[in-house]
Design a protein around this motif. Structure first.
Motif, PDB file in Angstrom:
ATOM      1  N   ARG A  79     -13.507 -14.026 -26.331  1.00  0.00           N
ATOM      2  CA  ARG A  79     -13.627 -13.589 -27.729  1.00  0.00           C
ATOM      3  C   ARG A  79     -15.031 -13.066 -28.015  1.00  0.00           C
ATOM      4  O   ARG A  79     -15.202 -12.092 -28.752  1.00  0.00           O
ATOM      5  CB  ARG A  79     -13.283 -14.751 -28.663  1.00  0.00           C
ATOM      6  CG  ARG A  79     -11.805 -15.133 -28.637  1.00  0.00           C
ATOM      7  CD  ARG A  79     -11.507 -16.249 -29.625  1.00  0.00           C
ATOM      8  NE  ARG A  79     -10.092 -16.564 -29.675  1.00  0.00           N
ATOM      9  CZ  ARG A  79      -9.209 -15.935 -30.438  1.00  0.00           C
ATOM     10  NH1 ARG A  79      -9.616 -14.942 -31.222  1.00  0.00           N
ATOM     11  NH2 ARG A  79      -7.939 -16.296 -30.444  1.00  0.00           N
ATOM     12  N   THR A  80     -16.037 -13.702 -27.436  1.00  0.00           N
ATOM     13  CA  THR A  80     -17.413 -13.249 -27.652  1.00  0.00           C
ATOM     14  C   THR A  80     -17.652 -11.898 -26.993  1.00  0.00           C
ATOM     15  O   THR A  80     -18.226 -10.986 -27.606  1.00  0.00           O
ATOM     16  CB  THR A  80     -18.407 -14.283 -27.094  1.00  0.00           C
ATOM     17  OG1 THR A  80     -18.220 -15.535 -27.763  1.00  0.00           O
ATOM     18  CG2 THR A  80     -19.841 -13.817 -27.300  1.00  0.00           C
ATOM     19  N   MET A  81     -17.214 -11.734 -25.736  1.00  0.00           N
ATOM     20  CA  MET A  81     -17.447 -10.462 -25.031  1.00  0.00           C
ATOM     21  C   MET A  81     -16.702  -9.304 -25.687  1.00  0.00           C
ATOM     22  O   MET A  81     -17.127  -8.152 -25.582  1.00  0.00           O
ATOM     23  CB  MET A  81     -17.043 -10.591 -23.566  1.00  0.00           C
ATOM     24  CG  MET A  81     -18.033 -11.391 -22.735  1.00  0.00           C
ATOM     25  SD  MET A  81     -17.747 -11.276 -20.944  1.00  0.00           S
ATOM     26  CE  MET A  81     -16.289 -12.322 -20.765  1.00  0.00           C
ATOM     27  N   GLU A  82     -15.574  -9.590 -26.359  1.00  0.00           N
ATOM     28  CA  GLU A  82     -14.853  -8.525 -27.060  1.00  0.00           C
ATOM     29  C   GLU A  82     -15.598  -8.050 -28.305  1.00  0.00           C
ATOM     30  O   GLU A  82     -15.500  -6.893 -28.699  1.00  0.00           O
ATOM     31  CB  GLU A  82     -13.453  -9.013 -27.459  1.00  0.00           C
ATOM     32  CG  GLU A  82     -12.474  -9.113 -26.310  1.00  0.00           C
ATOM     33  CD  GLU A  82     -11.092  -9.530 -26.768  1.00  0.00           C
ATOM     34  OE1 GLU A  82     -10.144  -9.356 -25.995  1.00  0.00           O
ATOM     35  OE2 GLU A  82     -10.951 -10.033 -27.913  1.00  0.00           O
ATOM     36  N   LYS A  83     -16.357  -8.963 -28.928  1.00  0.00           N
ATOM     37  CA  LYS A  83     -16.992  -8.647 -30.205  1.00  0.00           C
ATOM     38  C   LYS A  83     -18.468  -8.269 -30.076  1.00  0.00           C
ATOM     39  O   LYS A  83     -18.996  -7.529 -30.903  1.00  0.00           O
ATOM     40  CB  LYS A  83     -16.869  -9.844 -31.157  1.00  0.00           C
ATOM     41  CG  LYS A  83     -15.438 -10.210 -31.523  1.00  0.00           C
ATOM     42  CD  LYS A  83     -15.412 -11.465 -32.380  1.00  0.00           C
ATOM     43  CE  LYS A  83     -13.984 -11.885 -32.705  1.00  0.00           C
ATOM     44  NZ  LYS A  83     -13.938 -13.149 -33.480  1.00  0.00           N
ATOM     45  N   VAL A  84     -19.137  -8.828 -29.054  1.00  0.00           N
ATOM     46  CA  VAL A  84     -20.591  -8.660 -28.938  1.00  0.00           C
ATOM     47  C   VAL A  84     -20.915  -7.825 -27.703  1.00  0.00           C
ATOM     48  O   VAL A  84     -20.407  -8.096 -26.615  1.00  0.00           O
ATOM     49  CB  VAL A  84     -21.290 -10.035 -28.842  1.00  0.00           C
ATOM     50  CG1 VAL A  84     -22.799  -9.857 -28.747  1.00  0.00           C
ATOM     51  CG2 VAL A  84     -20.918 -10.909 -30.034  1.00  0.00           C
ATOM     52  N   LYS A  85     -21.773  -6.847 -27.876  1.00  0.00           N
ATOM     53  CA  LYS A  85     -22.209  -6.034 -26.741  1.00  0.00           C
ATOM     54  C   LYS A  85     -23.334  -6.762 -25.999  1.00  0.00           C
ATOM     55  O   LYS A  85     -24.142  -7.458 -26.607  1.00  0.00           O
ATOM     56  CB  LYS A  85     -22.708  -4.669 -27.228  1.00  0.00           C
ATOM     57  CG  LYS A  85     -21.608  -3.794 -27.832  1.00  0.00           C
ATOM     58  CD  LYS A  85     -22.168  -2.449 -28.254  1.00  0.00           C
ATOM     59  CE  LYS A  85     -21.064  -1.562 -28.839  1.00  0.00           C
ATOM     60  NZ  LYS A  85     -21.604  -0.248 -29.260  1.00  0.00           N
ATOM     61  N   PRO A  86     -23.414  -6.617 -24.671  1.00  0.00           N
ATOM     62  CA  PRO A  86     -24.506  -7.246 -23.920  1.00  0.00           C
ATOM     63  C   PRO A  86     -25.853  -6.742 -24.429  1.00  0.00           C
ATOM     64  O   PRO A  86     -25.951  -5.617 -24.925  1.00  0.00           O
ATOM     65  CB  PRO A  86     -24.244  -6.806 -22.477  1.00  0.00           C
ATOM     66  CG  PRO A  86     -22.786  -6.476 -22.432  1.00  0.00           C
ATOM     67  CD  PRO A  86     -22.472  -5.898 -23.788  1.00  0.00           C
ATOM     68  N   PRO A  87     -26.916  -7.554 -24.322  1.00  0.00           N
ATOM     69  CA  PRO A  87     -26.974  -8.851 -23.646  1.00  0.00           C
ATOM     70  C   PRO A  87     -26.305  -9.976 -24.449  1.00  0.00           C
ATOM     71  O   PRO A  87     -26.378  -9.997 -25.677  1.00  0.00           O
ATOM     72  CB  PRO A  87     -28.473  -9.101 -23.494  1.00  0.00           C
ATOM     73  CG  PRO A  87     -29.102  -8.336 -24.620  1.00  0.00           C
ATOM     74  CD  PRO A  87     -28.245  -7.116 -24.812  1.00  0.00           C
ATOM     75  N   ILE A  88     -25.674 -10.910 -23.728  1.00  0.00           N
ATOM     76  CA  ILE A  88     -24.976 -12.042 -24.337  1.00  0.00           C
ATOM     77  C   ILE A  88     -25.506 -13.334 -23.720  1.00  0.00           C
ATOM     78  O   ILE A  88     -25.626 -13.444 -22.498  1.00  0.00           O
ATOM     79  CB  ILE A  88     -23.456 -11.951 -24.094  1.00  0.00           C
ATOM     80  CG1 ILE A  88     -22.875 -10.688 -24.735  1.00  0.00           C
ATOM     81  CG2 ILE A  88     -22.759 -13.192 -24.614  1.00  0.00           C
ATOM     82  CD1 ILE A  88     -21.431 -10.421 -24.333  1.00  0.00           C
ATOM     83  N   LYS A  89     -25.843 -14.301 -24.575  1.00  0.00           N
ATOM     84  CA  LYS A  89     -26.194 -15.655 -24.122  1.00  0.00           C
ATOM     85  C   LYS A  89     -25.531 -16.613 -25.112  1.00  0.00           C
ATOM     86  O   LYS A  89     -25.951 -16.693 -26.264  1.00  0.00           O
ATOM     87  CB  LYS A  89     -27.708 -15.874 -24.096  1.00  0.00           C
ATOM     88  CG  LYS A  89     -28.441 -15.091 -23.018  1.00  0.00           C
ATOM     89  CD  LYS A  89     -29.936 -15.354 -23.064  1.00  0.00           C
ATOM     90  CE  LYS A  89     -30.290 -16.729 -22.548  1.00  0.00           C
ATOM     91  NZ  LYS A  89     -31.766 -16.931 -22.485  1.00  0.00           N
ATOM     92  N   MET A  90     -24.515 -17.296 -24.673  1.00  0.00           N
ATOM     93  CA  MET A  90     -23.783 -18.157 -25.602  1.00  0.00           C
ATOM     94  C   MET A  90     -23.230 -19.379 -24.890  1.00  0.00           C
ATOM     95  O   MET A  90     -23.055 -19.395 -23.674  1.00  0.00           O
ATOM     96  CB  MET A  90     -22.632 -17.383 -26.261  1.00  0.00           C
ATOM     97  CG  MET A  90     -21.611 -16.771 -25.305  1.00  0.00           C
ATOM     98  SD  MET A  90     -20.317 -17.911 -24.705  1.00  0.00           S
ATOM     99  CE  MET A  90     -19.345 -18.117 -26.187  1.00  0.00           C
ATOM    100  N   ILE A  91     -22.983 -20.428 -25.691  1.00  0.00           N
ATOM    101  CA  ILE A  91     -22.231 -21.592 -25.232  1.00  0.00           C
ATOM    102  C   ILE A  91     -21.079 -21.817 -26.193  1.00  0.00           C
ATOM    103  O   ILE A  91     -21.149 -21.443 -27.375  1.00  0.00           O
ATOM    104  CB  ILE A  91     -23.098 -22.862 -25.132  1.00  0.00           C
ATOM    105  CG1 ILE A  91     -23.760 -23.195 -26.486  1.00  0.00           C
ATOM    106  CG2 ILE A  91     -24.114 -22.754 -24.027  1.00  0.00           C
ATOM    107  CD1 ILE A  91     -24.462 -24.537 -26.502  1.00  0.00           C
ATOM    108  N   SER A  92     -20.009 -22.396 -25.684  1.00  0.00           N
ATOM    109  CA  SER A  92     -18.819 -22.629 -26.497  1.00  0.00           C
ATOM    110  C   SER A  92     -18.352 -24.073 -26.303  1.00  0.00           C
ATOM    111  O   SER A  92     -17.623 -24.371 -25.354  1.00  0.00           O
ATOM    112  CB  SER A  92     -17.704 -21.646 -26.103  1.00  0.00           C
ATOM    113  OG  SER A  92     -16.519 -21.913 -26.835  1.00  0.00           O
TER     114      SER A  92
END
Length: 339
Positions: free
Chosen positions: A177-190
């Motif tokens: 869900r995060t990769m669909e909405k946010v363009k790189p760079p991405i740093k996340m925890i779920s």
């Protein structure tokens, strides 16, 4: 007409003086000045008077209304103040009585560990994503490179609500869900609850907790993954803690590894906790599979990423030596130990 108005004023004034509560005074105001009140009724009947009488009658009605409004306002202020004084008197606290000291609660050990983990990754620049616990088959399996005929589905018995809706069996769905909405760079925890059809025993539960992590950017390698996990291990299990990667398999990462840390109890010498090996398995990780990136609209030739997932319950047990079942039983005698 004038006599009738005077009678209404006198009757209304008597009602104002007799009212002993705000409710009674409100009822009195409605009776005389409301939409269907006595004084309002006179205004509606002015059309029956001739043109010479109407202005005088209208003046008398307006003067009477103004007079009564003033008296109502004064009585309202008096009654409200009186009611407030009665309420304050009734709620007065006797400070000579011995107070009842309420016990202050504390965080559940799982929540305490979760906050500590979140705080660590936030300090490293990660954002926190909280995904839905009821997921679609697409986000829970398909988008993670686990199609319907994939053998990995047999590794976990999921709780399906309908053919395509289920209780999520892994928080990895939040990464998609995060990769669909946010363009790189991405740093996340779920972080969050997950569900699988397991019997409750010393090491399993149908409801448990996971924390998934994801980093996607240009030039990300396994070295970056190892660096982050080494810092995590030393932060939680003490300086000098080492980690090791063992080859493994996950459909959504390639290559994939199981990650072990040196036993915090024996520091690698071997003991009962680590079953004499000197190592404890804490999480799984790997480089994000090209298919997963492509499915989320990210060019795998331009961007790479790593992902990792750990059981929050397992981390809590390792850090505190707690029994797995005790965490979920919530015996108040047990929880009081963590104040």
């Amino acid at each position: 007409m004038e006599e009738r108005i005077n009678d209404i004023v006198a009757e209304c004034t008597a009602g104002i003086d007799a009212a002993v509560s705000v409710k009674e005074l409100t009822d009195c105001k409605v009776k005389f000045l409301g939409k269907n009140g006595a004084l309002t009724g006179i205004l509606r009947n002015l059309k029956e008077l001739n043109e010479q009488q109407r202005p005088l009658a209208g003046k008398l009605v307006n003067e009477a209304r103004s007079l009564l409004e003033t008296r109502f306002d004064a009585r309202f202020r008096f009654l409200k103040e009186e009611e407030l004084n009665r309420k304050l008197q009734a709620e007065k606290i006797d400070i000579t009585i011995t107070p009842h000291i309420r016990e202050v609660g504390s965080l559940h050990p799982l929540n305490a560990v979760r906050r500590k983990i979140e705080s660590f990754f936030i300090s490293m620049g990660f954002s926190v994503y909280d995904g839905p616990e009821i997921e679609t088959d697409y986000y829970n399996f398909e988008a993670l490179n686990i199609p319907a005929d994939h053998p990995a589905r047999e590794m976990q018995d999921s709780f399906f609500i309908t053919k395509n809706i289920l209780l999520r069996s892994q928080t990895s769905a939040g990464q998609i869900r995060t990769m669909e909405k946010v363009k790189p760079p991405i740093k996340m925890i779920s972080p969050g609850r997950t569900y699988r059809s397991d019997d409750l025993d010393a090491t399993h539960s149908p409801m448990f907790h996971q924390i998934e992590g994801l980093v996607v950017d240009k030039g990300i390698t396994m070295c970056d993954l190892k660096g982050i996990l080494e810092m995590f291990a030393q932060h939680f299990f003490g300086q000098g803690t080492k980690i090791r990667f063992r080859p493994s398999y996950f459909p959504f990462t390639e290559p994939s590894v199981e990650v072990d840390v040196t036993c915090h109890n024996c520091h690698g010498a071997g003991c009962r906790i680590c079953k004499g090996t000197g190592w404890i398995e804490v999480l799984g990780a790997g480089m994000v599979n090209r298919k997963v990136l492509e499915g989320c609209g990210i060019d795998p030739d331009e961007y790479t990423g790593f992902a990792f997932g750990m059981g929050l319950d397992r981390i809590a047990i390792i850090m505190s030596g707690l029994d797995f079942k005790a965490i979920f039983e919530n015996d108040i005698r047990f929880l009081k130990q963590f104040k």
